[in-house]
Design a protein around this motif. Sequence first.
Motif, PDB file in Angstrom:
ATOM      1  N   LYS A   5     -31.967 -48.358  14.164  1.00 57.46           N
ATOM      2  CA  LYS A   5     -32.867 -48.115  15.295  1.00 57.46           C
ATOM      3  C   LYS A   5     -32.387 -48.867  16.533  1.00 57.46           C
ATOM      4  N   GLY A   6     -31.912 -50.076  16.358  1.00 55.31           N
ATOM      5  CA  GLY A   6     -31.396 -50.868  17.478  1.00 55.31           C
ATOM      6  C   GLY A   6     -30.158 -50.245  18.090  1.00 55.31           C
ATOM      7  N   SER A   7     -29.253 -49.751  17.258  1.00 61.53           N
ATOM      8  CA  SER A   7     -28.047 -49.120  17.793  1.00 61.53           C
ATOM      9  C   SER A   7     -28.374 -47.794  18.459  1.00 61.53           C
ATOM     10  N   SER A   8     -29.395 -47.107  17.952  1.00 58.18           N
ATOM     11  CA  SER A   8     -29.839 -45.866  18.565  1.00 58.18           C
ATOM     12  C   SER A   8     -30.405 -46.137  19.960  1.00 58.18           C
ATOM     13  N   ASN A   9     -31.201 -47.202  20.061  1.00 59.61           N
ATOM     14  CA  ASN A   9     -31.750 -47.587  21.359  1.00 59.61           C
ATOM     15  C   ASN A   9     -30.643 -48.007  22.319  1.00 59.61           C
ATOM     16  N   SER A  10     -29.648 -48.719  21.811  1.00 61.18           N
ATOM     17  CA  SER A  10     -28.526 -49.138  22.647  1.00 61.18           C
ATOM     18  C   SER A  10     -27.737 -47.939  23.136  1.00 61.18           C
ATOM     19  N   ALA A  11     -27.512 -46.972  22.268  1.00 64.87           N
ATOM     20  CA  ALA A  11     -26.787 -45.767  22.660  1.00 64.87           C
ATOM     21  C   ALA A  11     -27.559 -44.984  23.706  1.00 64.87           C
ATOM     22  N   ALA A  12     -28.859 -44.915  23.555  1.00 62.03           N
ATOM     23  CA  ALA A  12     -29.683 -44.210  24.534  1.00 62.03           C
ATOM     24  C   ALA A  12     -29.643 -44.936  25.881  1.00 62.03           C
ATOM     25  N   LEU A  13     -29.663 -46.243  25.858  1.00 62.08           N
ATOM     26  CA  LEU A  13     -29.603 -47.023  27.090  1.00 62.08           C
ATOM     27  C   LEU A  13     -28.257 -46.824  27.793  1.00 62.08           C
ATOM     28  N   VAL A  14     -27.180 -46.848  27.045  1.00 61.40           N
ATOM     29  CA  VAL A  14     -25.854 -46.626  27.625  1.00 61.40           C
ATOM     30  C   VAL A  14     -25.766 -45.216  28.210  1.00 61.40           C
ATOM     31  N   ALA A  15     -26.276 -44.230  27.488  1.00 59.54           N
ATOM     32  CA  ALA A  15     -26.268 -42.859  27.990  1.00 59.54           C
ATOM     33  C   ALA A  15     -27.067 -42.756  29.285  1.00 59.54           C
ATOM     34  N   LEU A  16     -28.181 -43.428  29.354  1.00 56.13           N
ATOM     35  CA  LEU A  16     -29.010 -43.421  30.553  1.00 56.13           C
ATOM     36  C   LEU A  16     -28.298 -44.096  31.722  1.00 56.13           C
ATOM     37  N   VAL A  18     -25.161 -44.301  32.218  1.00 58.58           N
ATOM     38  CA  VAL A  18     -24.073 -43.428  32.666  1.00 58.58           C
ATOM     39  C   VAL A  18     -24.625 -42.165  33.334  1.00 58.58           C
ATOM     40  N   ALA A  19     -25.657 -41.576  32.751  1.00 65.34           N
ATOM     41  CA  ALA A  19     -26.156 -40.284  33.221  1.00 65.34           C
ATOM     42  C   ALA A  19     -26.881 -40.372  34.567  1.00 65.34           C
ATOM     43  N   LEU A  20     -27.670 -41.394  34.787  1.00 62.98           N
ATOM     44  CA  LEU A  20     -28.443 -41.466  36.032  1.00 62.98           C
ATOM     45  C   LEU A  20     -27.583 -41.530  37.292  1.00 62.98           C
ATOM     46  N   PRO A  21     -26.550 -42.376  37.347  1.00 60.68           N
ATOM     47  CA  PRO A  21     -25.704 -42.353  38.550  1.00 60.68           C
ATOM     48  C   PRO A  21     -24.973 -41.022  38.736  1.00 60.68           C
ATOM     49  N   LEU A  22     -24.568 -40.400  37.635  1.00 60.03           N
ATOM     50  CA  LEU A  22     -23.919 -39.090  37.747  1.00 60.03           C
ATOM     51  C   LEU A  22     -24.887 -38.034  38.254  1.00 60.03           C
ATOM     52  N   LEU A  23     -26.093 -38.053  37.747  1.00 58.13           N
ATOM     53  CA  LEU A  23     -27.108 -37.116  38.211  1.00 58.13           C
ATOM     54  C   LEU A  23     -27.401 -37.332  39.700  1.00 58.13           C
TER      55      LEU A  23
END
Length: 82
Positions: A5-16, A18-23
């Motif tokens: 669950k912690g690694s899933s949250n970390s992956a989601a945070l990293v994706a966010l 990266v994704a927000l500045p690109l968006l």
Amino acid sequence: MSDAKGSSNSAALVALIVALPLLYAFSSGPVVFALKKFPAVRHMEDAAGTFYAPMIWLHENAALKRPLNKYWEWWEKLAAKP
């Protein structure tokens, strides 16, 4: 289970992160299109300039001038089509 669950949250945070500045960056093109195509939204130019001030700064002060010019010009050409 908590490690997964912690690694899933970390992956989601990293994706966010990266994704927000690109968006944000890619959303500037459709704004250029709207400002050029629709006279009714031209009163929003100052607000758009304020919102995209970091992009304008990068355009003027970083090595992104050419790619941003090409991207924004593409949207301007698209707006110029009937």
